[in-house]
Design an enzyme around this catalytic site. Structure first.
Site, PDB file in Angstrom:
ATOM      1  N   TYR A 140       0.818  -1.210   0.000  1.00 44.88           N
ATOM      2  CA  TYR A 140       0.000   0.000   0.000  1.00 44.88           C
ATOM      3  C   TYR A 140       0.855   1.265   0.000  1.00 44.88           C
ATOM      4  CZ  TYR A 140      -4.626  -2.180   0.351  1.00 44.88           C
ATOM      5  OH  TYR A 140      -5.792  -2.863   0.088  1.00 44.88           O
TER       6      TYR A 140
ATOM      7  N   GLU B 210       1.536   6.467  -7.002  1.00 46.45           N
ATOM      8  CA  GLU B 210       0.414   7.300  -7.446  1.00 46.45           C
ATOM      9  C   GLU B 210       0.733   8.783  -7.276  1.00 46.45           C
ATOM     10  OE1 GLU B 210      -3.165   6.030  -5.470  1.00 46.45           O
ATOM     11  OE2 GLU B 210      -2.713   3.916  -5.839  1.00 46.45           O
TER      12      GLU B 210
END
Length: 231
Positions: free
Chosen positions: A149, A156
């Site tokens: 994550y 991102e």
């Protein structure tokens, strides 16, 4: 509120959907590895090489929002919406939309984290629907996120950051005053607003997964076999 037991048709649909996603993300992971190994030296950019696969299977995840809100799965609708739309935004609103997003060093990081996470997650969901989840997959589902994550979010955000420079210089998708509608819009600020939203929202998703990990791995093994655990 727990989701009710899906009908046979819904269950069959969910099995097909999750299995198709497993295959798609496996192929994407293969493409990512192949780009840097057997096809190393190709003139194509990473995005040219695997962009279509990313677009197809990441946008297919929009159905998860529908699944959550219709309660055919017990996923948290708000967290699911943020998780899915944040990635769709990266794919459609950042990487596809800007030349700088396509060459961001965050792109391979994001695709690596996404593909491994989704292979495990969708595989878990598909097998859970037929009560055949092996303990190893359960452990992977509630452990690999600890590293993946943060890697994915870093990728991102790097994509966003690489894209915002181009948008700021070209004023892409922006509307400036004066105009006949007396309206102004800055896509540059939208990108920064989305990046800033990661600050309050990502910890919620991350801590939610830790709570699920404690609930599943900290409980007797039989407690982990419920239908499609919430994300």
């Amino acid at each position: 509120m727990a989701a009710k037991e899906p009908s046979s048709i819904v269950k069959l649909y969910l099995i097909f959907y999750n299995a198709a996603q497993v295959l798609g993300w496996c192929y994407m992971l293969y493409q990512l590895i192949a780009y840097y190994t057997i096809d190393k030296g190709t003139e194509k950019t990473l995005w040219d090489y695997l962009g279509f696969t990313v677009i197809l299977f990441q946008n297919a995840a929009l159905l998860e929002i529908v699944h959550a809100f219709t309660r055919i799965v017990p996923s948290n609708p708000v967290l699911t919406t943020f998780q899915v739309l944040s990635r769709v935004m990266v794919v459609c609103g950042v990487v596809m939309a800007t030349p700088t997003g396509k060459v961001s060093p965050g792109l391979p990081l994001a695709i690596l984290a996404w593909s491994i996470t989704e292979i495990i997650r969708y595989g878990y969901y598909a097998l859970n629907l037929i009560d055949a989840v092996p303990q190893l997959l359960i452990t992977l589902r509630y452990t690999t996120f600890i590293a993946l994550y943060p890697i994915g979010v870093t990728g991102e955000l790097l994509c966003f950051y690489w894209a915002q420079s181009h948008v700021g210089e070209t004023k892409q998708w922006s509307v400036e005053m004066p105009n006949k509608y007396n309206f102004t819009f800055s896509y540059f600020y939208v990108l920064w607003m989305v990046m800033l939203l990661y600050i309050p929202l990502f910890p919620q998703l991350y801590l939610h997964m830790f709570a699920q990990r404690k609930k599943v791995l900290g409980a007797p093994s039989g407690a982990a076999s419920g239908k499609q655990k919430a994300k």
